[in-house]
Design a protein around this motif. Structure first.
Motif, PDB file in Angstrom:
ATOM      1  N   LEU A   1     -34.317 -12.786  46.481  1.00 55.39           N
ATOM      2  CA  LEU A   1     -34.555 -13.813  47.427  1.00 55.39           C
ATOM      3  C   LEU A   1     -33.448 -13.259  48.587  1.00 55.39           C
ATOM      4  O   LEU A   1     -33.624 -13.515  49.864  1.00 55.39           O
ATOM      5  N   ARG A   2     -32.150 -13.288  48.035  1.00 54.30           N
ATOM      6  CA  ARG A   2     -30.974 -13.165  48.830  1.00 54.30           C
ATOM      7  C   ARG A   2     -30.946 -12.099  49.715  1.00 54.30           C
ATOM      8  O   ARG A   2     -30.528 -12.017  50.835  1.00 54.30           O
ATOM      9  N   ASP A   3     -31.397 -10.703  48.929  1.00 56.97           N
ATOM     10  CA  ASP A   3     -31.640  -9.624  49.855  1.00 56.97           C
ATOM     11  C   ASP A   3     -32.477  -9.922  51.154  1.00 56.97           C
ATOM     12  O   ASP A   3     -32.296  -9.483  52.344  1.00 56.97           O
ATOM     13  N   TRP A   4     -33.477 -10.592  50.915  1.00 55.51           N
ATOM     14  CA  TRP A   4     -34.532 -10.794  52.164  1.00 55.51           C
ATOM     15  C   TRP A   4     -33.983 -11.948  53.168  1.00 55.51           C
ATOM     16  O   TRP A   4     -34.232 -11.764  54.591  1.00 55.51           O
ATOM     17  N   LEU A   5     -33.199 -12.632  52.548  1.00 55.77           N
ATOM     18  CA  LEU A   5     -32.585 -13.686  53.493  1.00 55.77           C
ATOM     19  C   LEU A   5     -31.381 -12.818  54.255  1.00 55.77           C
ATOM     20  O   LEU A   5     -31.462 -13.085  55.394  1.00 55.77           O
ATOM     21  N   GLY A   6     -30.788 -12.007  53.729  1.00 53.33           N
ATOM     22  CA  GLY A   6     -30.004 -10.989  54.546  1.00 53.33           C
ATOM     23  C   GLY A   6     -30.619 -10.219  55.637  1.00 53.33           C
ATOM     24  O   GLY A   6     -30.140  -9.945  56.647  1.00 53.33           O
TER      25      GLY A   6
ATOM     26  N   GLU B   1     -15.147  -9.956  61.608  1.00 51.98           N
ATOM     27  CA  GLU B   1     -15.175 -11.004  60.139  1.00 51.98           C
ATOM     28  C   GLU B   1     -15.708 -12.256  60.126  1.00 51.98           C
ATOM     29  O   GLU B   1     -16.276 -12.618  59.135  1.00 51.98           O
ATOM     30  N   MET B   2     -15.627 -12.953  61.407  1.00 50.54           N
ATOM     31  CA  MET B   2     -16.275 -14.172  61.309  1.00 50.54           C
ATOM     32  C   MET B   2     -17.767 -14.157  61.317  1.00 50.54           C
ATOM     33  O   MET B   2     -18.380 -15.102  60.575  1.00 50.54           O
ATOM     34  N   TRP B   3     -18.287 -13.146  61.862  1.00 50.16           N
ATOM     35  CA  TRP B   3     -20.028 -13.032  61.917  1.00 50.16           C
ATOM     36  C   TRP B   3     -20.073 -12.683  60.401  1.00 50.16           C
ATOM     37  O   TRP B   3     -21.256 -13.133  59.929  1.00 50.16           O
ATOM     38  N   ASP B   4     -19.377 -11.852  59.855  1.00 50.09           N
ATOM     39  CA  ASP B   4     -19.746 -11.439  58.419  1.00 50.09           C
ATOM     40  C   ASP B   4     -19.868 -12.750  57.504  1.00 50.09           C
ATOM     41  O   ASP B   4     -20.629 -13.125  56.585  1.00 50.09           O
ATOM     42  N   ALA B   5     -18.677 -13.553  57.774  1.00 52.19           N
ATOM     43  CA  ALA B   5     -18.372 -14.961  56.736  1.00 52.19           C
ATOM     44  C   ALA B   5     -19.799 -15.871  57.228  1.00 52.19           C
ATOM     45  O   ALA B   5     -20.296 -16.597  56.292  1.00 52.19           O
ATOM     46  N   THR B   6     -19.964 -15.986  58.609  1.00 50.58           N
ATOM     47  CA  THR B   6     -21.234 -16.773  58.954  1.00 50.58           C
ATOM     48  C   THR B   6     -22.528 -16.234  58.401  1.00 50.58           C
ATOM     49  O   THR B   6     -23.273 -17.124  57.734  1.00 50.58           O
ATOM     50  N   ALA B   7     -22.608 -14.927  58.044  1.00 50.82           N
ATOM     51  CA  ALA B   7     -24.052 -14.807  57.556  1.00 50.82           C
ATOM     52  C   ALA B   7     -23.853 -14.763  56.055  1.00 50.82           C
ATOM     53  O   ALA B   7     -24.942 -15.340  55.453  1.00 50.82           O
TER      54      ALA B   7
ATOM     55  N   LYS C   1     -32.909  -0.721  59.457  1.00 52.68           N
ATOM     56  CA  LYS C   1     -32.014  -0.386  58.417  1.00 52.68           C
ATOM     57  C   LYS C   1     -32.106  -1.283  57.171  1.00 52.68           C
ATOM     58  O   LYS C   1     -31.866  -0.795  56.111  1.00 52.68           O
ATOM     59  N   ALA C   2     -31.979  -2.395  57.519  1.00 48.00           N
ATOM     60  CA  ALA C   2     -31.932  -3.597  56.323  1.00 48.00           C
ATOM     61  C   ALA C   2     -33.252  -3.375  55.468  1.00 48.00           C
ATOM     62  O   ALA C   2     -33.062  -3.484  54.158  1.00 48.00           O
ATOM     63  N   LEU C   3     -34.112  -3.404  56.108  1.00 45.01           N
ATOM     64  CA  LEU C   3     -35.563  -3.024  55.279  1.00 45.01           C
ATOM     65  C   LEU C   3     -35.556  -1.909  54.392  1.00 45.01           C
ATOM     66  O   LEU C   3     -35.920  -2.014  53.163  1.00 45.01           O
ATOM     67  N   ASP C   4     -35.010  -0.950  55.051  1.00 45.57           N
ATOM     68  CA  ASP C   4     -34.859   0.491  54.235  1.00 45.57           C
ATOM     69  C   ASP C   4     -34.326   0.093  53.064  1.00 45.57           C
ATOM     70  O   ASP C   4     -34.643   0.536  51.987  1.00 45.57           O
ATOM     71  N   GLU C   5     -33.100  -0.443  53.255  1.00 43.78           N
ATOM     72  CA  GLU C   5     -32.262  -0.668  52.192  1.00 43.78           C
ATOM     73  C   GLU C   5     -32.435  -1.443  51.097  1.00 43.78           C
ATOM     74  O   GLU C   5     -31.914  -1.392  49.900  1.00 43.78           O
ATOM     75  N   HIS C   6     -33.491  -2.667  51.386  1.00 43.67           N
ATOM     76  CA  HIS C   6     -33.838  -3.435  50.192  1.00 43.67           C
ATOM     77  C   HIS C   6     -35.333  -3.401  49.865  1.00 43.67           C
ATOM     78  O   HIS C   6     -36.028  -4.099  49.138  1.00 43.67           O
ATOM     79  N   ALA C   7     -36.133  -2.278  50.315  1.00 46.53           N
ATOM     80  CA  ALA C   7     -37.362  -1.915  50.029  1.00 46.53           C
ATOM     81  C   ALA C   7     -37.707  -2.001  48.541  1.00 46.53           C
ATOM     82  O   ALA C   7     -37.043  -1.715  47.829  1.00 46.53           O
ATOM     83  N   GLY C   8     -38.573  -2.964  48.273  1.00 47.85           N
ATOM     84  CA  GLY C   8     -39.045  -3.046  46.768  1.00 47.85           C
ATOM     85  C   GLY C   8     -38.063  -4.228  45.924  1.00 47.85           C
ATOM     86  O   GLY C   8     -38.545  -4.416  44.856  1.00 47.85           O
ATOM     87  N   SER C   9     -37.236  -4.783  46.556  1.00 49.03           N
ATOM     88  CA  SER C   9     -36.287  -5.650  46.245  1.00 49.03           C
ATOM     89  C   SER C   9     -37.095  -7.181  45.890  1.00 49.03           C
ATOM     90  O   SER C   9     -38.023  -7.292  46.712  1.00 49.03           O
ATOM     91  N   THR C  10     -36.787  -7.732  44.733  1.00 50.56           N
ATOM     92  CA  THR C  10     -37.538  -8.924  44.678  1.00 50.56           C
ATOM     93  C   THR C  10     -36.437 -10.109  44.557  1.00 50.56           C
ATOM     94  O   THR C  10     -36.828 -11.324  44.163  1.00 50.56           O
TER      95      THR C  10
END
Lengths: 211, 211
Positions: free
Chosen positions: B86-91, B184-190, B75-84
């Motif tokens: 860095l933060r998207d790919w770290l996500g 919420e904690m996991w989201d903030a950690t990410a 899902k994450a890969l689909d969402e960010h396909a083509g992005s350049t």
């Protein structure tokens, strides 16, 4: 190796054997009896006699390494007193640890032991790492924080924790795969960590509603 | 909890019990017999019967979590396909792991288990983490590397290792101290990890003669 029969010799032999076995197998996978056997003591109550509990043995290993690291820390602090360069203070955090590991040469088990101290819940309760910062460590941390005036305290605390975690676990990995010239490797490891941690601390933080 | 008597129910109960005990006490501190006892199986050969060796049990726990993480990764890969960016790919590196941990709610032991997989020498030999990257993970890593064209390959490899180490050990620490609202904690950690890792990857590297 000539095996000393003095109490101090026996104590030292137990410490060295325990540290190596703890590093390789995990603190909770090794019994006092296995340490006595491996140290060739014949008497399987020797560990209890010299150290009492496993917690006391762990504490003794920790203290044996913390003293020389404090000496390196004091030197680093003297060298950089008054500096406002983040990298200098990161060096003061990283290099007393890597420098001490380098001084151990091929007999280096301490990084893997220290990694367990910061990771294992039961060992963290001993409060040796993380909590038990020395006054030199607090001075270095305060100087480092002065280089980061714009970082929110909650983010700074999170990055302090990340830095500690990264340093100890990267060193544990390097120690497990020690090359012939370990001194050069530890110096390169320290440089790589200081570079990376400078970026980590200086990175802009996304606003978070919690913390 | 109603205890199923079917083979699948027994298998699942062993997996859950083993994972929790491994997380809390360490993979090598827990015997198959202790797992059988804790799972209330009465028959202390149940673990061997269902899984054979401890290595097979560890592998089964790993596989149970890797499947849902692969779904999140896709899902994450689909969402960010083509992005350049860095933060998207770290996500894409961080969030399939933290998102999966969030989905486990209060019954989250996997981060501490995964930390042992990357740390314990005997578990690293199983090659489940680090080495065993999936093709989605390789695609994400390649896209991340394309955002860092100026980073020397040796430095990039070192920082990949730092990133993996930091993610798994920070998540293990957070999991050990889970708050009421863990999502919420996991989201903030990410978010904190993506911020910090962007800085870590983008930091200038000191020239080193080795590597």
């Amino acid at each position: 190796m000539t095996r000393s029969r003095t109490p101090e010799g026996t104590r030292g032999r137990i410490l060295e054997t325990a540290e190596r076995m703890f590093a390789e197998h995990g603190v909770f996978s090794v019994s006092n009896r296995q340490i006595s056997d491996e140290a060739g003591l014949g008497n399987n109550t020797a560990v209890s006699y010299h150290f009492g509990s496993k917690a006391e043995l762990v504490r003794a290993i920790y203290l044996r390494h913390s003293a020389p690291m404090e000496v390196l820390r004091e030197k680093a602090l003297d060298e950089h007193a008054g500096s406002t360069d983040l990298r200098d203070w990161l060096g003061c955090v990283v290099r007393p640890f890597t420098g001490h590991l380098a001084s151990l040469g091929r007999n280096s088990w301490y990084a893997r032991f220290a990694a367990q101290l910061t990771t294992e819940p039961k060992l963290r309760e001993l409060g040796l790492v993380d909590v038990g910062q020395t006054s030199l460590q607090r001075t270095i941390t305060a100087a480092l924080h002065r280089c980061l005036p714009d970082l929110a305290p909650a983010v700074r605390a999170e990055r302090d924790e990340m830095a500690r975690t990264l340093i100890v676990h990267m060193c544990a990995r390097r120690e497990a795969d020690l090359p012939e010239d370990s001194a050069e490797m530890w110096d390169a490891t320290a440089t790589g960590l200081v570079d990376a941690l400078a970026g980590l601390y200086l990175a802009p933080a996304t606003f978070k509603s919690i913390n």
